[in-house]
Design a protein around this motif. Structure first.
Motif, mmCIF file in Angstrom:
data_model
loop_
_atom_site.group_PDB
_atom_site.id
_atom_site.type_symbol
_atom_site.label_atom_id
_atom_site.label_comp_id
_atom_site.label_asym_id
_atom_site.label_seq_id
_atom_site.Cartn_x
_atom_site.Cartn_y
_atom_site.Cartn_z
ATOM 1 N N THR A 194 46.214 45.159 52.363
ATOM 2 C CA THR A 194 47.308 44.267 51.564
ATOM 3 C C THR A 194 46.764 43.093 51.206
ATOM 4 N N SER A 195 45.709 42.405 52.000
ATOM 5 C CA SER A 195 45.718 41.041 51.543
ATOM 6 C C SER A 195 43.908 40.937 50.942
ATOM 7 N N ASN A 196 43.241 41.929 51.043
ATOM 8 C CA ASN A 196 41.948 41.849 50.217
ATOM 9 C C ASN A 196 42.250 42.545 49.171
ATOM 10 N N ILE A 197 42.407 43.780 49.183
ATOM 11 C CA ILE A 197 42.402 44.921 48.143
ATOM 12 C C ILE A 197 43.756 44.577 47.054
ATOM 13 N N TYR A 198 44.728 44.535 47.494
ATOM 14 C CA TYR A 198 45.915 44.470 46.711
ATOM 15 C C TYR A 198 45.925 43.404 45.811
ATOM 16 N N PRO A 199 45.647 42.320 46.349
ATOM 17 C CA PRO A 199 45.719 40.970 45.250
ATOM 18 C C PRO A 199 44.819 41.365 44.067
ATOM 19 N N VAL A 200 43.774 41.897 44.118
ATOM 20 C CA VAL A 200 42.871 42.198 43.015
ATOM 21 C C VAL A 200 43.472 42.754 41.894
ATOM 22 N N TYR A 201 44.569 43.775 42.283
ATOM 23 C CA TYR A 201 45.495 44.307 41.261
ATOM 24 C C TYR A 201 46.259 43.220 40.598
ATOM 25 N N THR A 202 46.860 42.176 41.295
ATOM 26 C CA THR A 202 47.620 41.113 40.864
ATOM 27 C C THR A 202 47.031 40.287 39.551
ATOM 28 N N TYR A 203 45.679 39.955 40.013
ATOM 29 C CA TYR A 203 44.673 39.220 39.180
ATOM 30 C C TYR A 203 44.273 40.020 37.870
ATOM 31 N N ALA A 204 43.911 41.174 38.201
ATOM 32 C CA ALA A 204 43.414 42.101 36.944
ATOM 33 C C ALA A 204 44.465 42.503 36.181
ATOM 34 N N ASP A 205 45.762 42.848 36.628
ATOM 35 C CA ASP A 205 46.645 43.668 35.930
ATOM 36 C C ASP A 205 47.010 42.813 34.780
ATOM 37 N N ASP A 206 47.191 41.501 34.568
ATOM 38 C CA ASP A 206 47.483 40.468 33.700
ATOM 39 C C ASP A 206 46.753 39.346 33.871
ATOM 40 N N PRO A 207 45.400 39.333 33.217
ATOM 41 C CA PRO A 207 44.654 38.485 33.470
ATOM 42 C C PRO A 207 45.088 36.957 32.944
ATOM 43 N N SER A 208 45.851 37.202 32.079
ATOM 44 C CA SER A 208 45.957 35.907 30.991
ATOM 45 C C SER A 208 47.049 35.136 31.858
ATOM 46 N N ARG A 209 47.650 35.648 32.889
ATOM 47 C CA ARG A 209 48.401 34.776 34.050
ATOM 48 C C ARG A 209 47.764 33.819 34.549
ATOM 49 N N PHE A 210 46.358 34.001 34.735
ATOM 50 C CA PHE A 210 45.510 33.222 35.520
ATOM 51 C C PHE A 210 44.149 32.793 34.648
ATOM 52 N N VAL A 211 43.964 33.351 33.392
ATOM 53 C CA VAL A 211 42.652 32.661 32.867
ATOM 54 C C VAL A 211 43.343 32.522 31.219
ATOM 55 N N PRO A 212 43.478 31.183 31.110
ATOM 56 C CA PRO A 212 44.365 30.817 29.604
ATOM 57 C C PRO A 212 43.411 31.283 28.672
ATOM 58 N N GLN A 213 42.213 31.023 28.570
ATOM 59 C CA GLN A 213 41.339 31.338 27.371
ATOM 60 C C GLN A 213 41.067 32.874 27.205
ATOM 61 N N GLU A 214 41.485 33.291 26.169
ATOM 62 C CA GLU A 214 41.705 34.877 25.921
ATOM 63 C C GLU A 214 40.526 35.525 25.781
ATOM 64 N N SER A 215 39.387 34.664 25.495
ATOM 65 C CA SER A 215 38.015 35.545 25.253
ATOM 66 C C SER A 215 37.411 35.417 26.750
ATOM 67 N N ALA A 216 37.885 34.820 27.462
ATOM 68 C CA ALA A 216 37.394 34.739 28.987
ATOM 69 C C ALA A 216 38.111 36.034 29.914
ATOM 70 N N GLN A 217 39.131 36.505 29.283
ATOM 71 C CA GLN A 217 39.947 37.349 30.244
ATOM 72 C C GLN A 217 39.187 38.627 30.380
ATOM 73 N N PRO A 218 38.588 39.466 29.533
ATOM 74 C CA PRO A 218 38.088 40.694 29.883
ATOM 75 C C PRO A 218 36.908 40.561 30.983
ATOM 76 N N ALA A 219 36.238 39.520 30.848
ATOM 77 C CA ALA A 219 35.077 39.470 31.972
ATOM 78 C C ALA A 219 35.760 39.151 33.340
ATOM 79 N N PHE A 220 36.716 38.295 33.189
ATOM 80 C CA PHE A 220 37.546 38.052 34.632
ATOM 81 C C PHE A 220 38.100 39.286 35.105
#
Ligand SMILES: N[C@@H](CCC(=O)N[C@@H](CS)C(=O)NCC(=O)O)C(=O)O
Length: 211
Positions: free
Chosen positions: A105-131
């Motif tokens: 719950t605290s290691n694996i699950y958050p990875v989905y939070t970050y990857a589900d919608d990278p634009s929430r965390f990485v403003p620069q669109e071109s950097a989102q796929p790599a993130f």
């Protein structure tokens, strides 16, 4: 107990709570929420109850709110006065159960939070796929760790637990079934065994109708 209200969405993390409610035979009402990544109305509605805007969100008979699937897992076991899914204090499996429940719950699950919608965390669109890709790599690494720790037939050995429910649900998520089959055979075996439990057949089918 009076009934509980579970806010959820087919196949999403609410399945973690729903399976356990079914397992314990606790009456609950399921309120389906819209796509929280696309539907602003659904976001606004759920935010009133759970400011983190995530499922599972469980509303208790007294109006209290429970979120965080791991906390819900521990709470439901207490409420049901059952050690069927959560090894009781003092049980040999308790320590590792807690360790791996929190790992998931605290290691694996958050990875989905970050990857589900990278634009929430990485403003620069071109950097989102790599993130998103890096997040995917992180998930793969952590699932590898989980796979190496898994016993058989269940994660904890002979004793079925909520960890097996997590493994069954999460192996339906990214990086996708073929990757899990190739790289995490122990998890896939556990998932298949959990899927085959008659008590959970209906709730799995409701959440993963395409299986
Ligand atoms: N820490 C939470 C994570 C829950 C979570 O990330 N749920 C996802 C669905 S699998 C969600 O609702 N995501 C919507 C969003 O983050 O906007 C838990 O363990 O219950």
């Amino acid at each position: 107990m009076e009934h509980l209200t579970l806010y959820g969405r087919q196949g999403w993390g609410s399945v973690l709570a729903e399976t356990q409610l079914v397992w314990y035979g606790m009456p609950y009402e399921l309120r389906s929420v819209g796509d929280l990544f696309a539907d602003e109305e659904a976001q606004r509605e759920l935010e009133k109850i759970n400011p983190a805007v995530q499922v599972p969100t469980l509303v208790l008979p007294d109006g209290g709110v429970m979120t965080e699937s791991g906390a819900i897992t521990l709470w439901l076991a207490e409420e049901a006065e059952s050690s069927e899914l959560v090894p009781e204090p003092g049980a040999a499996e308790r320590t590792q159960f807690l360790r791996w429940l929190f790992f998931v719950t605290s290691n694996i699950y958050p990875v989905y939070t970050y990857a589900d919608d990278p634009s929430r965390f990485v403003p620069q669109e071109s950097a989102q796929p790599a993130f998103a890709e890096r997040m995917g790599d992180r998930a793969k690494k952590l699932y590898g760790v989980l796979n190496d720790e898994a016993a058989a037939p269940w994660f904890l050995g002979d004793r079925f637990s909520a960890l097996d429910i997590y493994i069954c649900a999460m192996t339906h998520w990214r990086p996708g079934r073929p990757w899990f089959e190739e790289n995490t055979p122990n998890l896939v075996a556990i998932a298949a065994a959990a899927k085959a439990l008659p008590k959970l057949a209906e709730v799995w089918a409701r959440n993963y109708p395409d299986d």
